[in-house]
Enzyme design. Sequence first.
Site, mmCIF file in Angstrom:
data_model
loop_
_atom_site.group_PDB
_atom_site.id
_atom_site.type_symbol
_atom_site.label_atom_id
_atom_site.label_comp_id
_atom_site.label_asym_id
_atom_site.label_seq_id
_atom_site.Cartn_x
_atom_site.Cartn_y
_atom_site.Cartn_z
ATOM 1 N N CYS A 71 0.836 -1.205 0.000
ATOM 2 C CA CYS A 71 0.000 0.000 0.000
ATOM 3 C C CYS A 71 0.872 1.257 0.000
ATOM 4 C CB CYS A 71 -0.914 -0.030 1.217
ATOM 5 S SG CYS A 71 -1.799 1.513 1.536
ATOM 6 N N CYS A 74 0.083 3.686 2.840
ATOM 7 C CA CYS A 74 0.607 3.167 4.111
ATOM 8 C C CYS A 74 2.102 3.461 4.219
ATOM 9 C CB CYS A 74 0.368 1.663 4.221
ATOM 10 S SG CYS A 74 -1.372 1.173 4.104
#
Length: 184
Positions: A71, A74
Amino acid sequence: MTGSTPQPLLGQAQKLLLLAVALGLAVTLVAVRGGFQSESPLEQLARRSLEPDVALNNGRPTVIEFYADWCQACRAMAPAMLSLEQSTQGKLDIVMVNVDNPRWQDLVDRYDVNGIPQLDLFGPDGMQRGRSIGLRQPEDLMAISEALILEKELPGLQGIGSLSPVPGNELATTGPTTGPRSHG
């Protein structure tokens, strides 16, 4: 013809100079790639993370971040989360839960994770106070952590919702939900 001995291609001084240049390049490469610590901020957070049940029962406010290694949001938020973890050590627990690890599927389901990064926010009593979905800036993370530590109302930032208490500290779901990998 007289006997001649072959001359070495490089003299001692030249060899030392080449060795110094090679060492300099190696040190520069290590520095450019993040120093001697090869772990990314996301990996550092995950490695140091408490178990969720320990964090939720130790009397400190807790942020559980649902994330995935792949991600980008993230990964982009990880340096600020690492800084937050370091600056609030002893006052706030940061717990990392990888949505791709089958070990955490029960938590992914319990907290209705349908997009990442998702931050679930808990007071010192272990009760869920709110949720944040999506990338957060460092100043947002500081405001959230201050509210949790001081037991004040969560900041009114876009993407943060307060939650009603639910028996068993589980979120009620209505109907099928999409998974965290769908971002949706």
